[in-house]
Design a protein around this motif. Structure first.
Motif, PDB file in Angstrom:
ATOM      1  N   THR A 195      -9.443  -1.136   6.991  1.00 54.48           N
ATOM      2  CA  THR A 195     -10.402  -0.050   6.791  1.00 54.48           C
ATOM      3  C   THR A 195     -11.748  -0.522   6.265  1.00 54.48           C
ATOM      4  OG1 THR A 195      -9.429   0.373   4.599  1.00 54.48           O
ATOM      5  CG2 THR A 195      -8.597   1.670   6.438  1.00 54.48           C
ATOM      6  N   GLY A 196     -11.955  -1.845   6.213  1.00 50.85           N
ATOM      7  CA  GLY A 196     -13.281  -2.349   5.916  1.00 50.85           C
ATOM      8  C   GLY A 196     -13.506  -2.911   4.540  1.00 50.85           C
ATOM      9  N   ALA A 197     -12.473  -2.961   3.698  1.00 53.59           N
ATOM     10  CA  ALA A 197     -12.633  -3.531   2.362  1.00 53.59           C
ATOM     11  C   ALA A 197     -12.415  -5.043   2.400  1.00 53.59           C
ATOM     12  CB  ALA A 197     -11.649  -2.888   1.386  1.00 53.59           C
ATOM     13  N   ASP A 198     -13.030  -5.739   1.446  1.00 53.30           N
ATOM     14  CA  ASP A 198     -12.808  -7.168   1.277  1.00 53.30           C
ATOM     15  C   ASP A 198     -11.746  -7.394   0.201  1.00 53.30           C
ATOM     16  OD1 ASP A 198     -14.795  -7.819   3.084  1.00 53.30           O
ATOM     17  OD2 ASP A 198     -16.347  -7.900   1.541  1.00 53.30           O
ATOM     18  N   VAL A 199     -10.886  -8.375   0.396  1.00 57.80           N
ATOM     19  CA  VAL A 199      -9.937  -8.776  -0.632  1.00 57.80           C
ATOM     20  C   VAL A 199     -10.608  -9.916  -1.408  1.00 57.80           C
ATOM     21  CG1 VAL A 199      -7.635  -9.662  -1.140  1.00 57.80           C
ATOM     22  CG2 VAL A 199      -7.977  -8.108   0.790  1.00 57.80           C
ATOM     23  N   ILE A 200     -11.139  -9.592  -2.600  1.00 54.89           N
ATOM     24  CA  ILE A 200     -11.910 -10.595  -3.337  1.00 54.89           C
ATOM     25  C   ILE A 200     -11.054 -11.381  -4.330  1.00 54.89           C
ATOM     26  CG2 ILE A 200     -14.080  -9.375  -3.015  1.00 54.89           C
ATOM     27  CD1 ILE A 200     -13.876  -8.383  -5.884  1.00 54.89           C
ATOM     28  N   VAL A 201      -9.861 -10.852  -4.671  1.00 57.93           N
ATOM     29  CA  VAL A 201      -8.854 -11.621  -5.404  1.00 57.93           C
ATOM     30  C   VAL A 201      -7.539 -11.441  -4.653  1.00 57.93           C
ATOM     31  CG1 VAL A 201      -7.601 -11.981  -7.560  1.00 57.93           C
ATOM     32  CG2 VAL A 201     -10.013 -11.304  -7.631  1.00 57.93           C
ATOM     33  N   ALA A 202      -7.061 -12.515  -4.051  1.00 59.81           N
ATOM     34  CA  ALA A 202      -5.833 -12.443  -3.270  1.00 59.81           C
ATOM     35  C   ALA A 202      -4.652 -12.069  -4.168  1.00 59.81           C
ATOM     36  CB  ALA A 202      -5.569 -13.783  -2.587  1.00 59.81           C
ATOM     37  N   VAL A 203      -3.588 -11.590  -3.551  1.00 55.75           N
ATOM     38  CA  VAL A 203      -2.418 -11.112  -4.286  1.00 55.75           C
ATOM     39  C   VAL A 203      -1.886 -12.208  -5.216  1.00 55.75           C
ATOM     40  CG1 VAL A 203      -0.061 -10.244  -4.073  1.00 55.75           C
ATOM     41  CG2 VAL A 203      -1.807  -9.538  -2.413  1.00 55.75           C
ATOM     42  N   PHE A 204      -1.583 -11.798  -6.440  1.00 49.13           N
ATOM     43  CA  PHE A 204      -0.998 -12.720  -7.417  1.00 49.13           C
ATOM     44  C   PHE A 204       0.048 -11.986  -8.241  1.00 49.13           C
ATOM     45  CE2 PHE A 204      -4.568 -10.668  -9.498  1.00 49.13           C
ATOM     46  CZ  PHE A 204      -4.152 -10.445 -10.800  1.00 49.13           C
ATOM     47  N   ASN A 205       0.913 -12.734  -8.897  1.00 51.18           N
ATOM     48  CA  ASN A 205       1.957 -12.147  -9.733  1.00 51.18           C
ATOM     49  C   ASN A 205       1.441 -11.938 -11.144  1.00 51.18           C
ATOM     50  OD1 ASN A 205       3.809 -12.247  -7.609  1.00 51.18           O
ATOM     51  ND2 ASN A 205       4.470 -14.312  -8.150  1.00 51.18           N
ATOM     52  N   ASP A 206       1.872 -10.832 -11.759  1.00 48.89           N
ATOM     53  CA  ASP A 206       1.619 -10.606 -13.181  1.00 48.89           C
ATOM     54  C   ASP A 206       2.975 -10.406 -13.861  1.00 48.89           C
ATOM     55  OD1 ASP A 206       2.508  -7.974 -12.926  1.00 48.89           O
ATOM     56  OD2 ASP A 206       0.529  -7.080 -13.100  1.00 48.89           O
ATOM     57  N   PRO A 207       3.010 -10.167 -15.182  1.00 48.64           N
ATOM     58  CA  PRO A 207       4.312 -10.074 -15.857  1.00 48.64           C
ATOM     59  C   PRO A 207       5.217  -8.952 -15.360  1.00 48.64           C
ATOM     60  CG  PRO A 207       2.581 -10.492 -17.460  1.00 48.64           C
ATOM     61  CD  PRO A 207       1.899 -10.219 -16.158  1.00 48.64           C
ATOM     62  N   ILE A 208       4.655  -7.918 -14.708  1.00 54.79           N
ATOM     63  CA  ILE A 208       5.489  -6.784 -14.299  1.00 54.79           C
ATOM     64  C   ILE A 208       5.373  -6.459 -12.819  1.00 54.79           C
ATOM     65  CG2 ILE A 208       5.528  -5.720 -16.584  1.00 54.79           C
ATOM     66  CD1 ILE A 208       3.347  -3.793 -15.651  1.00 54.79           C
ATOM     67  N   GLY A 209       4.725  -7.311 -12.036  1.00 52.68           N
ATOM     68  CA  GLY A 209       4.614  -7.009 -10.619  1.00 52.68           C
ATOM     69  C   GLY A 209       3.613  -7.885  -9.902  1.00 52.68           C
TER      70      GLY A 209
ATOM     71  N   SER B  21     -14.585   4.103   4.841  1.00 50.47           N
ATOM     72  CA  SER B  21     -13.561   3.128   4.470  1.00 50.47           C
ATOM     73  C   SER B  21     -12.584   3.722   3.465  1.00 50.47           C
ATOM     74  CB  SER B  21     -14.236   1.881   3.883  1.00 50.47           C
ATOM     75  OG  SER B  21     -13.287   0.912   3.491  1.00 50.47           O
ATOM     76  N   PHE B  22     -13.115   4.363   2.426  1.00 52.66           N
ATOM     77  CA  PHE B  22     -12.233   4.906   1.394  1.00 52.66           C
ATOM     78  C   PHE B  22     -11.372   6.045   1.941  1.00 52.66           C
ATOM     79  CE2 PHE B  22     -11.022   7.541  -2.195  1.00 52.66           C
ATOM     80  CZ  PHE B  22     -10.496   6.591  -3.044  1.00 52.66           C
ATOM     81  N   LEU B  23     -11.938   6.895   2.772  1.00 53.12           N
ATOM     82  CA  LEU B  23     -11.151   7.983   3.359  1.00 53.12           C
ATOM     83  C   LEU B  23      -9.997   7.433   4.190  1.00 53.12           C
ATOM     84  CD1 LEU B  23     -13.871  10.532   4.559  1.00 53.12           C
ATOM     85  CD2 LEU B  23     -12.268  10.830   2.667  1.00 53.12           C
ATOM     86  N   ALA B  24     -10.271   6.408   4.983  1.00 55.36           N
ATOM     87  CA  ALA B  24      -9.223   5.847   5.829  1.00 55.36           C
ATOM     88  C   ALA B  24      -8.123   5.206   4.990  1.00 55.36           C
ATOM     89  CB  ALA B  24      -9.827   4.828   6.790  1.00 55.36           C
ATOM     90  N   PHE B  25      -8.514   4.507   3.911  1.00 59.41           N
ATOM     91  CA  PHE B  25      -7.516   3.846   3.060  1.00 59.41           C
ATOM     92  C   PHE B  25      -6.701   4.867   2.273  1.00 59.41           C
ATOM     93  CE2 PHE B  25      -6.215   2.040  -1.024  1.00 59.41           C
ATOM     94  CZ  PHE B  25      -5.526   0.913  -0.615  1.00 59.41           C
ATOM     95  N   SER B  26      -7.386   5.831   1.669  1.00 61.23           N
ATOM     96  CA  SER B  26      -6.719   6.792   0.782  1.00 61.23           C
ATOM     97  C   SER B  26      -6.074   7.940   1.539  1.00 61.23           C
ATOM     98  CB  SER B  26      -7.721   7.357  -0.217  1.00 61.23           C
ATOM     99  OG  SER B  26      -8.695   8.158   0.444  1.00 61.23           O
TER     100      SER B  26
END
Length: 309
Positions: free
Chosen positions: A137-151, A199-204
């Protein structure tokens, strides 16, 4: 010559048939854009979406106490965690109020870039699906997926430069529904707002509730003028896009969330008693009475109640 006229006639007929000639310039801008692929819904609910507030560790407890005294609610157990993909250490606590949830961070180490620039965190049902939807939908991923303590987490950026953090929890949380839904307030330029909204309408999978080309300028500290304001609602909650040229008096643009309350005078009295400063005194528009306050630690928020009809 006759061939050109025939082509022109066919083109006009197609425009009228498929609705590409529209009544308002803003709706037209959305409609004439290239179609964005339909995506799956990844929203959970507005009670699971949080405003991200970063404060100095010495202000952490004062801010949490002030928010609870102002809006009521509960807090989770405070802890110290690494919540970024690179080494860091932060105090962290979730404040759950009937008017909206706040994630409070008090970093004991320097804050890794670009953390601290995101305005909101959205809980999603599936992180991988959410990332695919964001990109589609046109957004950039500026921090790729990473693990945190709960997810798992990621940070995306919408067209127009608005950053949002996405969350997925290993164990699904269960919070009470909100009494009032806060609005995520984002400031976007006229050059990018239509792209942001699409973009936001399509994502949400949300809808535009209103698109006012002449909203009262008092809402952005320019009472003699008007500006464009777009309000969107989705399963993520409410979002208001304030479209400006960036000539904003302080503190406009610094407030990240607008909290709706039933009794503004009562809430404001509680906020002041709990250490909040009033930055913008009460003002009225057709649909709301509002103030802007600064809580201990520097968190700035708009608070409003629906105008009496």
């Amino acid at each position: 010559m006759r061939f050109n006229k025939n082509l022109a006639g066919i083109f006009v007929a197609l425009l009228l048939t498929f609705g590409l000639v529209v009544g308002t310039p803003h709706v037209g801008a959305f409609a004439q854009s290239a179609p964005i692929p339909e995506t799956v819904s990844v929203a959970v609910g507005p009670q699971y979406d949080t405003t991200h507030v970063y404060v100095a560790p010495e202000d952490f407890d004062r801010l949490v106490a002030s928010l609870l005294a102002t809006f009521g609610g509960t807090k989770t157990k405070q802890g110290v965690f690494t919540v970024t993909p690179t080494p860091s250490s932060t105090m962290s606590q979730l404040v759950l109020t009937p008017a909206g949830s706040v994630s409070v961070f008090g970093f004991k180490t320097p804050v890794p870039y670009p953390f601290g620039l995101e305005r909101t965190g959205y809980l999603v049902t599936d992180m991988d699906a959410a990332i695919r939807a964001a990109r589609a939908t046109g957004a950039d991923v500026i921090v790729a997926v990473f693990n945190d303590p709960i997810g798992r987490d990621a940070v995306i950026q919408w067209p127009g430069g608005v950053n949002t953090q996405l969350y997925w929890h290993t164990t699904a949380p269960s919070y009470d529904p909100l009494q009032t839904i806060p609005e995520n307030r984002v400031y976007v330029s006229p050059d990018r707002v239509d792209e942001f909204v699409r973009s936001f309408l399509a994502f949400s999978r949300g809808t535009v509730v209103s698109d006012d080309a002449r909203a009262p300028g008092v809402e952005i500290g320019r009472p003699a003028e008007t500006y464009r304001r777009v309000r969107i609602e989705s399963k993520f909650g409410k979002l208001t896009a304030l479209v400006t040229d960036g000539h904003l008096p302080y503190p406009y643009g610094r407030e990240m969330t607008g909290y709706e309350v039933t009794n503004l005078a009562d809430t404001l009295a509680k906020a002041k008693a709990a250490g909040a400063d009033v930055l913008v005194p009460l003002y009225k528009t057709d649909d709301r009475d509002a103030v802007v306050v600064r809580f201990p630690g520097g968190y700035i928020a708009e608070i409003h109640s629906a105008a009496k009809k």
